[in-house]
Write a protein that holds these residues in place. Structure first.
Motif, PDB file in Angstrom:
ATOM      1  N   SER A   1     -17.791   3.268  25.105  1.00 55.45           N
ATOM      2  CA  SER A   1     -17.543   2.406  26.263  1.00 55.45           C
ATOM      3  C   SER A   1     -17.422   0.942  25.859  1.00 55.45           C
ATOM      4  CB  SER A   1     -18.684   2.557  27.276  1.00 55.45           C
ATOM      5  OG  SER A   1     -18.703   3.858  27.783  1.00 55.45           O
TER       6      SER A   1
ATOM      7  N   TYR B   1     -13.878   0.837  23.530  1.00 62.28           N
ATOM      8  CA  TYR B   1     -12.572   1.197  24.085  1.00 62.28           C
ATOM      9  C   TYR B   1     -12.406   0.894  25.566  1.00 62.28           C
ATOM     10  CZ  TYR B   1     -12.283   3.327  19.559  1.00 62.28           C
ATOM     11  OH  TYR B   1     -12.288   3.511  18.209  1.00 62.28           O
ATOM     12  N   VAL B   2     -13.480   0.798  26.319  1.00 58.51           N
ATOM     13  CA  VAL B   2     -13.366   0.437  27.726  1.00 58.51           C
ATOM     14  C   VAL B   2     -13.416  -1.084  27.870  1.00 58.51           C
ATOM     15  CG1 VAL B   2     -14.401   0.632  30.012  1.00 58.51           C
ATOM     16  CG2 VAL B   2     -14.314   2.631  28.523  1.00 58.51           C
TER      17      VAL B   2
ATOM     18  N   ASN C   1     -13.131  -3.205  25.297  1.00 53.19           N
ATOM     19  CA  ASN C   1     -12.283  -3.791  24.245  1.00 53.19           C
ATOM     20  C   ASN C   1     -13.001  -4.834  23.392  1.00 53.19           C
ATOM     21  OD1 ASN C   1      -9.946  -2.269  24.850  1.00 53.19           O
ATOM     22  ND2 ASN C   1      -9.588  -3.587  26.618  1.00 53.19           N
TER      23      ASN C   1
ATOM     24  N   TRP D   1     -12.455   8.401  24.542  1.00 47.96           N
ATOM     25  CA  TRP D   1     -11.840   7.628  25.608  1.00 47.96           C
ATOM     26  C   TRP D   1     -10.793   8.509  26.267  1.00 47.96           C
ATOM     27  CZ3 TRP D   1      -6.946   5.155  26.393  1.00 47.96           C
ATOM     28  CH2 TRP D   1      -6.949   4.176  27.395  1.00 47.96           C
TER      29      TRP D   1
ATOM     30  N   GLU E   1      -7.850   4.723  31.185  1.00 49.34           N
ATOM     31  CA  GLU E   1      -8.336   3.459  31.726  1.00 49.34           C
ATOM     32  C   GLU E   1      -9.202   3.652  32.961  1.00 49.34           C
ATOM     33  OE1 GLU E   1      -6.385  -0.787  32.798  1.00 49.34           O
ATOM     34  OE2 GLU E   1      -5.677   0.375  31.090  1.00 49.34           O
TER      35      GLU E   1
ATOM     36  N   GLY F   1     -12.512   6.112  31.597  1.00 47.94           N
ATOM     37  CA  GLY F   1     -13.396   5.580  30.561  1.00 47.94           C
ATOM     38  C   GLY F   1     -13.673   6.583  29.467  1.00 47.94           C
ATOM     39  N   CYS F   2     -14.899   6.642  28.996  1.00 49.58           N
ATOM     40  CA  CYS F   2     -15.304   7.545  27.912  1.00 49.58           C
ATOM     41  C   CYS F   2     -16.124   8.694  28.463  1.00 49.58           C
ATOM     42  CB  CYS F   2     -16.136   6.791  26.879  1.00 49.58           C
ATOM     43  SG  CYS F   2     -15.190   5.599  25.937  1.00 49.58           S
TER      44      CYS F   2
END
Length: 111
Positions: free
Chosen positions: A53, A56-57, A59, A100, A103, A106-107
């Motif tokens: 999270s 990748y969520v 960034n 992930w 968008e 999420g994860c």
């Protein structure tokens, strides 16, 4: 035995107190055995999900996210597959992965 108690009343008291505490502790461990058995799995799952999270969520960069998920219990293996956006963490004999999924989603932990 009564001679020992009379000669060493404080030692006898602390020995009795220690035995009482050990009895209570063993009862608590037996009562919480299911939760304690699940604990090793929770460590790796939490670390994988939180790192995924963070990375990748949200960034954030990898170094920041490694510090973000650092715990007092160490994990033995850590793999961040950037191409697949998948994180695998091993700790305390268990391994878990989070990936992930998009968008909006999420994860998620992978089975």
């Amino acid at each position: 035995m009564s001679g020992f108690v009379r000669r060493r009343p404080f030692s006898s008291f602390f020995l009795l107190l220690l035995m009482l505490l050990l009895t209570l502790l063993s009862g608590w461990i037996w009562h919480e055995r299911v939760a304690l058995w699940a604990f090793p799995d929770i460590i790796s799952a939490y670390t994988a999900k939180e790192y995924c999270s963070c990375r990748y969520v949200m960034n954030n960069d990898a170094g920041y996210c490694r510090g973000y998920v650092k715990q007092w219990l160490p994990f033995s293996g850590f793999v961040d597959d950037e191409a697949a956006r998948r994180v695998t963490v091993s700790g305390m004999g268990r391994s878990n992965s989070a990936q992930w999924t998009g968008e909006r989603q999420g994860c998620r932990l992978q089975p």
